[in-house]
Design an enzyme around this catalytic site. Structure first.
Site, PDB file in Angstrom:
ATOM      1  N   LEU A 137      -5.940  32.203 -36.792  1.00  0.00           N
ATOM      2  CA  LEU A 137      -6.757  32.013 -35.595  1.00  0.00           C
ATOM      3  C   LEU A 137      -7.514  33.312 -35.368  1.00  0.00           C
ATOM      4  CD1 LEU A 137      -4.240  30.347 -33.077  1.00  0.00           C
ATOM      5  CD2 LEU A 137      -6.021  29.198 -34.405  1.00  0.00           C
ATOM      6  N   ASP A 138      -8.712  33.220 -34.806  1.00  0.00           N
ATOM      7  CA  ASP A 138      -9.450  34.435 -34.451  1.00  0.00           C
ATOM      8  C   ASP A 138      -8.622  35.279 -33.486  1.00  0.00           C
ATOM      9  OD1 ASP A 138     -11.543  33.415 -35.922  1.00  0.00           O
ATOM     10  OD2 ASP A 138     -12.628  32.645 -34.181  1.00  0.00           O
ATOM     11  N   ARG A 139      -8.907  36.565 -33.472  1.00  0.00           N
ATOM     12  CA  ARG A 139      -8.154  37.497 -32.621  1.00  0.00           C
ATOM     13  C   ARG A 139      -8.089  37.026 -31.167  1.00  0.00           C
ATOM     14  NH1 ARG A 139     -10.728  43.330 -31.829  1.00  0.00           N
ATOM     15  NH2 ARG A 139     -12.260  42.008 -30.792  1.00  0.00           N
TER      16      ARG A 139
END
Length: 329
Positions: A137-139
């Site tokens: 997942l993106d940060r």
């Protein structure tokens, strides 16, 4: 610290190109990363633009960061464990946490936390810097991730993710707070995604050059006057899993994720027009309002179909509640 002086012959050269040829033993890409990371100064002032031309007699100083360890270190970082057994761990990832070490993020990642939590039991298929990592997942995206604790589990889960749910089992559903309301309310976005030709840090719709990307969406709720809704809560399900897929696809149809500074920066004027307190909350929202709330897969040991849900985090709930009040005002 390395210091080099610009010769008259090199005047006018891009900073990253100059550093790559200045005898500092740097490639152009490495020089660019150092510049953007704030490690390069000219005349005592930090420079972060790789394209900046250098002038004759400029003194360029490079503060080389300490080498990062080859393998991530265990760090006692609290984790929200949704489920765990001998095969896998399901984690509810918070905003701000990078999944695995990368340049500029050698510590504080989910991998660092997992090494401390699981010890040596993580799958090694992902390599030393990504042990057990099956998907990401993106940060600043919150929500559910499954991590493999042994190689058998990793191979089994990786196969499911590679098939993107074809044949059953895998389900990945997200919720996003988006600007405006997609029309129709239920639909499919199909547009190839690849690296942006103008900004290598971003992804973009690249017809004929990118990879197939398919996102299914359904508008769950709208916010604002019935005749002109300001925003919407959209549920999305991935048929493919490209980098930044949901963010790029929603931006492509004109309804970027609220708070998305990379793909929705053009919506800043919409935030200004919101009534208070929504205006202040949206302007201060520090991330894209995107949450991976539902994750399902076949267990790599038992073959049982498992499904997990994660509630919206506090900031997402607060923003949703504030948007709902616009309609009543």
């Amino acid at each position: 610290m390395v210091e080099v002086e610009v010769s008259p012959e090199a005047a006018g050269t891009r900073l990253d190109v100059f550093l790559a040829g200045a005898g500092a033993d740097l490639s152009r890409s490495r020089a660019k990363t150092l510049i953007q990371g704030g490690h390069v100064m000219i005349g005592g002032a930090t420079v972060v633009e790789p394209k900046r031309p250098v002038n004759a007699a400029d003194r360029v100083r490079i503060a080389l960061p300490s080498p990062e360890p080859a393998a991530p270190q265990a760090e006692a970082i609290p984790l929200s464990i949704v489920y765990e057994d001998d095969y896998l761990v399901v984690v509810d990832k918070p905003a701000g946490m990078v999944v695995h070490p990368a340049p500029g993020h050698s510590s504080g990642t989910l991998v660092n936390a997992l090494i401390a939590h699981c010890g040596a039991s993580l799958s090694g298929i992902g390599g030393v810097r990504r042990p057990g990592i099956v998907h990401r997942l993106d940060r600043d995206t919150t929500g559910l991730l499954v991590v493999a604790k042994n190689d058998r589990a990793h191979r089994h889960l990786a196969t499911q993710f590679a098939k993107h749910g074809r044949g059953g089992g895998l389900v990945r559903q997200y919720s996003a707070l988006a600007w405006g309301v997609p029309n129709p309310a239920i639909g499919v976005i199909e547009a190839e995604i690849g690296r942006s030709p103008t900004n290598r840090q971003k992804m973009a719709v690249t017809p004929g050059r990118g990879r197939k990307a398919v996102t299914h969406y359904r508008v769950a709720e709208t916010f604002g006057p019935p005749r002109g809704p300001i925003a919407s809560l959209v549920n999305l399900q991935l048929e493919t899993g490209r980098t930044h897929q949901i963010r790029v696809h929603l931006a492509r149809i004109g309804h970027p994720v609220i708070g998305d500074k990379a793909y929705g920066a053009g919506m800043a004027t919409k935030a200004v027009k919101l009534p208070e307190p929504a205006r202040s909350l949206v302007k201060a929202f520090p991330r894209q309002a995107l949450h991976a709330g539902l994750l399902g897969f076949r267990h790599p040991g038992s073959g049982e179909t498992m499904q997990f849900e994660a509630l919206f985090p506090h900031d997402f709930n607060q923003l949703t509640s504030t948007l709902r009040r616009i309609e009543r005002n």
